[in-house]
Design an enzyme around this catalytic site. Structure first.
Site, PDB file in Angstrom:
ATOM      1  N   HIS A 299      57.973  25.284   4.215  1.00 60.71           N
ATOM      2  CA  HIS A 299      57.938  26.110   2.993  1.00 60.71           C
ATOM      3  C   HIS A 299      59.263  26.854   2.828  1.00 60.71           C
ATOM      4  CE1 HIS A 299      53.549  26.073   1.957  1.00 60.71           C
ATOM      5  NE2 HIS A 299      53.511  25.566   3.178  1.00 60.71           N
TER       6      HIS A 299
ATOM      7  N   CYS B 249      55.647  20.484   1.835  1.00 60.99           N
ATOM      8  CA  CYS B 249      54.370  20.489   2.565  1.00 60.99           C
ATOM      9  C   CYS B 249      53.321  19.642   1.831  1.00 60.99           C
ATOM     10  CB  CYS B 249      53.931  21.919   2.841  1.00 60.99           C
ATOM     11  SG  CYS B 249      52.824  21.997   4.245  1.00 60.99           S
TER      12      CYS B 249
ATOM     13  N   GLU C  25      60.482  28.282   0.305  1.00 63.12           N
ATOM     14  CA  GLU C  25      60.344  29.449  -0.580  1.00 63.12           C
ATOM     15  C   GLU C  25      59.868  30.679   0.191  1.00 63.12           C
ATOM     16  OE1 GLU C  25      58.317  27.043  -0.211  1.00 63.12           O
ATOM     17  OE2 GLU C  25      56.296  27.879  -0.142  1.00 63.12           O
TER      18      GLU C  25
END
Ligand code: GLN
Length: 217
Positions: A188, A90, A190
């Site tokens: 994202h 991002c 994660e």
């Protein structure tokens, strides 16, 4: 070809997470859960310790200023130029791209991957969205991707591989790209608890270690 693995007794890959702003803690946890050592990087000395770097999501304009204030920008520019593996997600993708549209006039990028990106460009109505992606070269099923005010890739250079796209309003947009040892994702990983892109970074670190590329100066 099977991914490189460290020889028994070889030191763990040391992977930095740029920790100036944004969701660096989740990335550090992900790196540790994959068996590598995570180092939060806020200074040139911390950057010297690492063999690869995650540039997390956050706010790329703020990150760009903090890179200058921390003194990390110049040594990081040198490491990236000399082939240190990196994963940008991002805002981190924006920082690694060659051109950024819609940034602050003084916002600088590392030009480590030959992409032109536009900030916050998926459109207001889709400020945040989720999608399941097939990522080329990644096994184990679709990757659940969480997009938050994500950048849109508008130009892809000839040396860049597009590993995944997402269709928005009938247009397929690249969302995972790689050039050499630099991997970027517009979303994202994660936040969905998916470590497969981080695992690719760790593989790249171990490959670079063998050829001496990513050794700190
Ligand atoms: N919109 C942010 C930027 O331009 C990126 C958002 C994110 O990292 N989730 O920097």
């Amino acid at each position: 070809m099977s991914p490189p693995s460290p020889r028994a007794g070889a030191p763990r890959a040391v992977v930095g997470v740029l920790a100036l702003q944004g969701d660096f803690a989740e990335h550090a946890q992900m790196i540790e859960s994959l068996g590598a050592r995570a180092v939060e990087v806020r200074s040139p000395a911390e950057l010297d310790e690492v063999e690869g770097l995650v540039l997390p999501g956050g706010e790329s304009t703020t990150l760009s200023m903090l890179l200058d204030w921390s003194g990390v920008r110049e040594p990081l520019e040198r490491r990236l130029r000399s082939g240190m593996p990196a994963l940008g997600t991002c805002a981190g993708m924006i920082l690694l791209a060659r051109e950024v549209v819609g940034g602050r006039p003084d916002q600088r990028t590392f030009a480590a991957i030959d992409l032109g990106v536009r900030r916050n460009a998926f459109g207001r109505q889709v400020d945040s969205f989720e999608a399941d992606l097939d990522v080329e070269g990644i096994e184990g099923g679709a990757m659940h991707a969480v997009f938050i005010r994500a950048p849109v890739v508008e130009r892809v250079g000839p040396g860049v591989e597009v590993l995944a796209t997402v269709e928005v309003a009938g247009v397929h947009r690249p969302v995972v790209c790689r050039e050499g040892a630099v991997l970027v994702a517009a979303f994202h990983p994660e936040l969905a608890g998916d470590g497969r892109l981080h695992a690719l970074l760790i593989d790249a670190v171990l490959t670079a270690r063998r050829s001496g590329v990513s050794a700190a100066p």
